[in-house]
Design a protein around this motif. Structure first.
Motif, PDB file in Angstrom:
ATOM      1  N   LEU A 138       0.833  -1.202   0.000  1.00 52.28           N
ATOM      2  CA  LEU A 138       0.000   0.000   0.000  1.00 52.28           C
ATOM      3  C   LEU A 138       0.868   1.252   0.000  1.00 52.28           C
ATOM      4  O   LEU A 138       0.534   2.256  -0.652  1.00 52.28           O
ATOM      5  N   ALA A 139       1.998   1.219   0.701  1.00 56.82           N
ATOM      6  CA  ALA A 139       2.912   2.365   0.703  1.00 56.82           C
ATOM      7  C   ALA A 139       3.479   2.598  -0.693  1.00 56.82           C
ATOM      8  O   ALA A 139       3.689   3.747  -1.104  1.00 56.82           O
ATOM      9  N   GLU A 140       3.716   1.520  -1.451  1.00 58.57           N
ATOM     10  CA  GLU A 140       4.189   1.680  -2.830  1.00 58.57           C
ATOM     11  C   GLU A 140       3.102   2.284  -3.704  1.00 58.57           C
ATOM     12  O   GLU A 140       3.379   3.130  -4.570  1.00 58.57           O
ATOM     13  N   VAL A 141       1.848   1.859  -3.494  1.00 53.71           N
ATOM     14  CA  VAL A 141       0.740   2.474  -4.216  1.00 53.71           C
ATOM     15  C   VAL A 141       0.698   3.969  -3.931  1.00 53.71           C
ATOM     16  O   VAL A 141       0.585   4.803  -4.847  1.00 53.71           O
ATOM     17  N   GLU A 142       0.817   4.333  -2.660  1.00 48.51           N
ATOM     18  CA  GLU A 142       0.783   5.736  -2.270  1.00 48.51           C
ATOM     19  C   GLU A 142       1.914   6.519  -2.941  1.00 48.51           C
ATOM     20  O   GLU A 142       1.703   7.617  -3.470  1.00 48.51           O
ATOM     21  N   ARG A 143       3.102   5.956  -2.935  1.00 52.60           N
ATOM     22  CA  ARG A 143       4.255   6.641  -3.546  1.00 52.60           C
ATOM     23  C   ARG A 143       4.020   6.877  -5.036  1.00 52.60           C
ATOM     24  O   ARG A 143       4.252   7.984  -5.549  1.00 52.60           O
ATOM     25  N   VAL A 144       3.543   5.851  -5.747  1.00 52.24           N
ATOM     26  CA  VAL A 144       3.332   5.984  -7.187  1.00 52.24           C
ATOM     27  C   VAL A 144       2.253   7.027  -7.481  1.00 52.24           C
ATOM     28  O   VAL A 144       2.392   7.846  -8.405  1.00 52.24           O
ATOM     29  N   VAL A 145       1.168   7.026  -6.698  1.00 53.16           N
ATOM     30  CA  VAL A 145       0.092   7.998  -6.917  1.00 53.16           C
ATOM     31  C   VAL A 145       0.595   9.422  -6.662  1.00 53.16           C
ATOM     32  O   VAL A 145       0.349  10.337  -7.451  1.00 53.16           O
ATOM     33  N   VAL A 146       1.332   9.610  -5.561  1.00 52.47           N
ATOM     34  CA  VAL A 146       1.833  10.946  -5.228  1.00 52.47           C
ATOM     35  C   VAL A 146       2.824  11.447  -6.279  1.00 52.47           C
ATOM     36  O   VAL A 146       2.759  12.598  -6.720  1.00 52.47           O
ATOM     37  N   GLU A 147       3.736  10.586  -6.700  1.00 50.20           N
ATOM     38  CA  GLU A 147       4.746  10.991  -7.684  1.00 50.20           C
ATOM     39  C   GLU A 147       4.189  11.013  -9.100  1.00 50.20           C
ATOM     40  O   GLU A 147       4.634  11.791  -9.940  1.00 50.20           O
ATOM     41  N   GLY A 148       3.201  10.156  -9.376  1.00 47.03           N
ATOM     42  CA  GLY A 148       2.692  10.046 -10.734  1.00 47.03           C
ATOM     43  C   GLY A 148       1.772  11.160 -11.143  1.00 47.03           C
ATOM     44  O   GLY A 148       1.725  11.522 -12.317  1.00 47.03           O
ATOM     45  N   PHE A 149       1.009  11.758 -10.202  1.00 52.62           N
ATOM     46  CA  PHE A 149       0.078  12.799 -10.630  1.00 52.62           C
ATOM     47  C   PHE A 149       0.771  14.082 -11.117  1.00 52.62           C
ATOM     48  O   PHE A 149       0.342  14.581 -12.186  1.00 52.62           O
ATOM     49  N   PRO A 150       1.689  14.722 -10.448  1.00 51.12           N
ATOM     50  CA  PRO A 150       2.144  14.531  -9.074  1.00 51.12           C
ATOM     51  C   PRO A 150       1.289  15.364  -8.114  1.00 51.12           C
ATOM     52  O   PRO A 150       0.493  16.192  -8.525  1.00 51.12           O
ATOM     53  N   MET A 151       1.527  15.152  -6.791  1.00 52.86           N
ATOM     54  CA  MET A 151       0.842  15.898  -5.744  1.00 52.86           C
ATOM     55  C   MET A 151       1.898  16.668  -4.955  1.00 52.86           C
ATOM     56  O   MET A 151       2.477  16.141  -3.999  1.00 52.86           O
ATOM     57  N   PRO A 152       2.193  17.898  -5.334  1.00 52.93           N
ATOM     58  CA  PRO A 152       3.310  18.635  -4.721  1.00 52.93           C
ATOM     59  C   PRO A 152       3.222  18.739  -3.203  1.00 52.93           C
ATOM     60  O   PRO A 152       4.242  18.660  -2.515  1.00 52.93           O
ATOM     61  N   ALA A 153       2.013  18.909  -2.669  1.00 54.17           N
ATOM     62  CA  ALA A 153       1.876  19.086  -1.219  1.00 54.17           C
ATOM     63  C   ALA A 153       2.233  17.821  -0.447  1.00 54.17           C
ATOM     64  O   ALA A 153       2.450  17.874   0.765  1.00 54.17           O
ATOM     65  N   ARG A 154       2.306  16.681  -1.137  1.00 50.82           N
ATOM     66  CA  ARG A 154       2.612  15.406  -0.467  1.00 50.82           C
ATOM     67  C   ARG A 154       4.029  14.915  -0.759  1.00 50.82           C
ATOM     68  O   ARG A 154       4.381  13.799  -0.374  1.00 50.82           O
ATOM     69  N   LEU A 155       4.800  15.695  -1.463  1.00 49.57           N
ATOM     70  CA  LEU A 155       6.175  15.304  -1.763  1.00 49.57           C
ATOM     71  C   LEU A 155       7.118  15.807  -0.681  1.00 49.57           C
ATOM     72  O   LEU A 155       7.003  16.952  -0.239  1.00 49.57           O
ATOM     73  N   PRO A 156       8.089  14.984  -0.240  1.00 46.56           N
ATOM     74  CA  PRO A 156       8.237  13.572  -0.602  1.00 46.56           C
ATOM     75  C   PRO A 156       7.151  12.733   0.057  1.00 46.56           C
ATOM     76  O   PRO A 156       6.642  13.099   1.123  1.00 46.56           O
ATOM     77  N   PRO A 157       6.776  11.590  -0.562  1.00 44.74           N
ATOM     78  CA  PRO A 157       5.697  10.778  -0.005  1.00 44.74           C
ATOM     79  C   PRO A 157       6.027  10.268   1.392  1.00 44.74           C
ATOM     80  O   PRO A 157       7.164   9.896   1.673  1.00 44.74           O
ATOM     81  N   ALA A 158       5.029  10.262   2.253  1.00 42.57           N
ATOM     82  CA  ALA A 158       5.166   9.707   3.598  1.00 42.57           C
ATOM     83  C   ALA A 158       4.196   8.550   3.718  1.00 42.57           C
ATOM     84  O   ALA A 158       2.980   8.747   3.626  1.00 42.57           O
ATOM     85  N   ALA A 159       4.707   7.352   3.884  1.00 41.90           N
ATOM     86  CA  ALA A 159       3.869   6.159   3.901  1.00 41.90           C
ATOM     87  C   ALA A 159       2.760   6.278   4.940  1.00 41.90           C
ATOM     88  O   ALA A 159       3.009   6.587   6.102  1.00 41.90           O
ATOM     89  N   GLY A 160       1.532   6.061   4.492  1.00 45.63           N
ATOM     90  CA  GLY A 160       0.394   6.079   5.394  1.00 45.63           C
ATOM     91  C   GLY A 160      -0.263   7.425   5.577  1.00 45.63           C
ATOM     92  O   GLY A 160      -1.342   7.502   6.160  1.00 45.63           O
ATOM     93  N   ALA A 161       0.352   8.488   5.101  1.00 42.82           N
ATOM     94  CA  ALA A 161      -0.244   9.808   5.284  1.00 42.82           C
ATOM     95  C   ALA A 161      -1.540   9.943   4.489  1.00 42.82           C
ATOM     96  O   ALA A 161      -2.537  10.486   4.982  1.00 42.82           O
ATOM     97  N   MET A 162      -1.543   9.454   3.262  1.00 39.57           N
ATOM     98  CA  MET A 162      -2.737   9.513   2.422  1.00 39.57           C
ATOM     99  C   MET A 162      -3.522   8.203   2.472  1.00 39.57           C
ATOM    100  O   MET A 162      -4.748   8.207   2.533  1.00 39.57           O
TER     101      MET A 162
END
Length: 267
Positions: A138-162
């Protein structure tokens, strides 16, 4: 007998998806006959509202919505209006381009036509897709979604935050990963509300786009629910893919964001 239109079916799934997210995070929510709102709390969060049913006078619905947003002291908002009649500009909002609300009937395979079999660049490696079933996945899913869109406010991704691990214990909620040579490069999540399965947050890392990654991860999610009507809201870039997968348009949703600075939003 279910008398809902296909657009209402899609709206209800989106509302249920956000309510499930809210429960996993412990967020407050409001449900009314015409809309669902989730108070997504946190530094990178945006309050979410989904209009679920047709409305007569837009002004009356707007006042009802504003009463909730004032009570919550909403500072950031994403409001989905699939009926397109609200005007939130006087309240500091800005509308994004309309996005197609799309539905695929059970058993509907990829559509035919001249684009169905067109050749695409092959992935630079072995492409696989499947379910993420543990917190690490799930943390990998979160990372890919955050980096793939991207979501600037969530960079760098923090596992479990979203996507907190509790989502894996939420009935109907599933997460999906596409990998190239074992590296996560595409992702999406799905939500089965008992009638329809909605597909959300389809993302591909930039260097792997247009190589079948998005298709692979969406097909994995759809294959897990062959007897369900499938729903999604398509970006302009994603819409051609979804049409090839058998989805058809049942409405156009206008997404209002507050404040009127879409580049700073996380949705």
């Amino acid at each position: 007998m279910d008398t809902r239109s296909r657009l209402e079916l899609a709206n209800d799934n989106a509302a249920a998806f956000w309510l499930a997210q809210g429960r996993a995070h412990g967020w407050e929510s409001v449900r009314t006959p015409r809309f669902t709102a989730v108070r997504c709390d946190g530094d990178a969060e945006v309050h979410r509202v989904v209009v679920t049913r047709p409305y007569g006078e837009p002004g009356a619905l707007k006042e009802e919505l504003l009463a909730v947003l004032r009570k919550w002291r909403t500072e950031r908002l994403c409001l989905e209006d699939p009926y397109g009649r609200l005007d939130m500009r006087p309240h500091g909002c800005e509308a994004a381009l309309g996005q197609a609300v799309m539905v695929r009937e059970p058993g509907q395979g990829p559509a035919g036509g001249p684009t169905a079999g067109r050749r695409r660049p092959e992935p630079a490696g072995v492409l696989t897709a499947g379910e993420a079933v543990d917190p690490e996945g799930l943390a990998e899913v979160e990372r890919v979604v955050v980096e793939g869109f991207p979501m600037p406010a969530r960079l760098p991704p923090a596992a479990g935050a979203m996507l907190p691990p509790g989502l894996l214990r939420t009935p109907g909620y599933r997460a999906w990963l596409a990998r190239v040579d074992g590296r996560a490069v595409g992702a999406c999540v799905s939500y089965d509300d008992g009638t329809a399965v909605g597909v959300y947050s389809v993302a591909t890392l930039p260097e792997h786009r247009s190589r079948g990654v998005g298709r692979a991860v969406v097909e994995a999610a759809l294959a897990a629910h062959p007897d369900r009507t499938a729903t999604l809201v398509a970006t302009l870039l994603g819409e051609p893919l979804y049409r090839r997968l058998g989805f058809t348009e049942h409405g156009v949703s206008r997404w209002w964001r507050y404040p009127a600075t879409p580049s700073s939003m996380t949705v």
